[in-house]
Design a protein around this motif. Structure first.
Motif, short mmCIF file in Angstrom:
data_model
loop_
_atom_site.label_atom_id
_atom_site.label_comp_id
_atom_site.label_asym_id
_atom_site.label_seq_id
_atom_site.Cartn_x
_atom_site.Cartn_y
_atom_site.Cartn_z
N ALA A 1 1.03 -1.32 0.14
CA ALA A 1 0.30 -0.06 0.52
C ALA A 1 0.65 1.21 -0.06
N SER A 2 0.19 2.45 -0.74
CA SER A 2 1.03 3.44 -0.78
C SER A 2 0.73 4.42 0.31
N PRO A 3 2.53 4.95 0.58
CA PRO A 3 2.43 6.17 1.57
C PRO A 3 1.13 7.15 1.64
N ALA A 4 0.85 7.43 0.48
CA ALA A 4 -0.12 8.24 0.37
C ALA A 4 -1.85 7.30 1.17
N ASP A 5 -2.11 6.16 1.49
CA ASP A 5 -3.23 5.96 2.26
C ASP A 5 -2.58 5.50 3.87
N THR A 6 -1.48 6.46 4.13
CA THR A 6 -1.37 5.96 6.25
C THR A 6 -2.13 6.24 6.63
N PRO A 7 -3.08 7.63 6.22
CA PRO A 7 -4.50 7.81 6.88
C PRO A 7 -5.90 6.66 7.48
N ASN A 8 -5.16 5.57 6.00
CA ASN A 8 -6.51 4.46 5.86
C ASN A 8 -5.90 3.56 6.35
N PRO B 1 10.89 3.70 0.26
CA PRO B 1 10.96 3.73 1.88
C PRO B 1 9.35 4.42 2.01
N LYS B 2 8.91 3.59 3.08
CA LYS B 2 7.43 3.89 4.12
C LYS B 2 6.39 3.75 3.22
N TRP B 3 6.87 3.14 2.43
CA TRP B 3 5.67 1.55 1.43
C TRP B 3 5.28 0.78 2.41
N TRP B 4 4.28 0.67 2.02
CA TRP B 4 3.37 -0.67 3.61
C TRP B 4 3.72 -1.80 3.08
#
Length: 311
Positions: A236-243, A291-294
C-alpha cells in the motif's frame, strides 16, 4: 578465545567458545573491528563445527524447487533492468516493482536449498529467533537458539510452533554465507548528492510456511530477494497511511492494526478507501519496496529471503 580451544578440546568447551563468539557479535557489535575478522570467524567456526560434527543426527531436507507459476501482479514487472532503467522507473518515482532474473548468478540459489549446507556452516551458532505467527500478537516472543535446533524443529517436524529467523544480520555473524550472495548494483543509487557510498544493511529471513510480517513500512529503500520458496506480499502506498490504522504505541507506530489478508471494514472502515497491490515473490525474484511503502508478507512455503536496505 583461542586459549580454551588449545587447552581443552572437549565438546562442552568448544560449544562455549561458539557461544562466546556469538555473544560478542550480537551484543558487542564487533563486525569489522579488526582487519581479517571475517576470515578469523570463518576459520574458527569451521574448526568448531568439524569438531562437533554429529554423524548420527537426522539429515535435514533439501528444499524442492517450486514450479514457477504465472500469477497476477499489480505492480510493474521488469526483467533484469539496467541501473538507469531502475533509477527512472522505480527509484526516482518511488514505485515498487517486481524484478526478474537479477540474482540468477547467486550461488545461494542452489547451495542454500540443502539445509545440511547451512547446518554445516552455521549449525552451532546462536541467533535470535521469533516465536509465534507475527510480532503484534500477545503470544509472540524471541529466544536465542542454535541454528541446528531451529532447522530441525522447523524443517523436519511440521507440528512445532512456528519460529522465524527474521530481520537478522546473519551475514555479519557468518561471513561464509555472505560469500554466496552479492549486493545488487541497484543499491549504489542514492537519494542525496553525497559522494560517500551508501551503507547497505543485509538481513536474513528464514522460516517455514505461514510466517507472517504484518502490514508495516520501513524508512529505507528495500530490495527483497527470494532465494527459495514463495511469498505473497500486499503493498500500500504512503499516500494511504491515514487509512491504514497504524498502532498508537511508539514501538509499533510503523505497523498497521489491519490484517491485510482479511480486511475488517466494520472495525476499520477507512481501510475501504485504501488501494492494495498484490504480488507473489518466487524463486530468484526481487521486490523493490520504496521507503515508507506499506507491506504485508506471508510465506506460502518454506522460504529464505535476503533483504538489502539502504538510504
Amino acid at each position: 578465545m583461542l586459549y580454551p580451544i588449545i587447552s581443552n578440546v572437549s565438546q562442552q568447551q568448544l560449544m562455549r567458545c561458539a557461544e562466546v563468539l556469538d555473544e560478542a557479535i550480537l551484543i558487542g557489535c564487533t563486525q569489522g573491528l579488526y582487519e581479517g575478522s571475517d576470515e578469523f570467524q570463518t576459520k574458527l567456526t569451521g574448526y568448531i563445527s568439524k569438531a562437533l560434527e554429529n554423524s548420527t543426527q537426522t539429515p535435514l531436507p533439501i528444499i524442492k524447487t517450486l514450479k514457477r507459476q504465472q500469477l497476477k501482479c499489480d505492480i510493474a514487472v521488469l526483467d533484469c533492468p539496467s541501473i538507469q532503467d531502475f533509477r527512472t522507473k522505480c527509484f526516482k518515482t518511488d514505485r515498487p516493482a517486481l524484478l526478474l532474473n537479477t540474482i540468477t548468478h547467486w550461488p545461494a540459489l542452489q547451495k542454500w536449498r540443502d539445509l545440511n549446507y547451512i547446518h554445516q556452516l552455521a549449525g552451532n551458532r546462536t541467533v535470535p529467533i521469533e516465536i509465534g505467527s507475527n510480532y503484534t500478537t500477545d503470544e509472540w516472543s524471541q529466544q536465542l537458539v542454535k541454528i541446528r535446533d531451529f532447522l530441525h524443529r522447523q524443517f523436519t517436524n511440521t507440528d512445532n510452533e512456528i519460529e522465524y529467523l527474521a530481520q537478522h544480520e546473519l551475514f555479519d555473524q557468518i561471513p561464509a554465507l555472505k560469500a554466496d550472495i552479492r549486493i545488487p548494483d541497484y543499491c549504489i543509487l542514492r537519494t542525496s548528492d553525497s559522494e560517500s557510498p551508501a551503507h547497505v544493511s543485509i538481513k536474513a529471513w528464514l522460516g517455514p510456511k505461514n510466517t507472517i510480517s504484518p502490514l508495516h513500512y520501513d524508512p529505507e529503500h528495500n530490495l527483497l530477494c527470494q532465494v527459495f520458496g514463495r511469498k505473497h506480499i500486499i503493498l500500500a502506498s504512503p499516500a494511504d497511511t491515514p487509512n491504514l490504522y497504524a498502532h498508537e504505541s511508539e514501538m509499533l507506530c510503523n505497523t498497521s492494526q489491519l490484517d491485510a489478508a482479511q480486511l475488517d471494514f466494520e472495525k476499520f472502515p477507512l481501510s475501504a478507501k485504501a488501494i492494495f497491490y498484490n504480488v507473489t515473490l518466487q524463486d530468484g525474484d526481487c521486490l523493490y519496496i520504496p521507503p515508507k511503502w506499506w507491506h504485508y508478507v506471508r510465506a506460502e512455503s518454506e522460504s529464505f529471503s535476503v533483504s538489502f536496505w539502504w538510504s
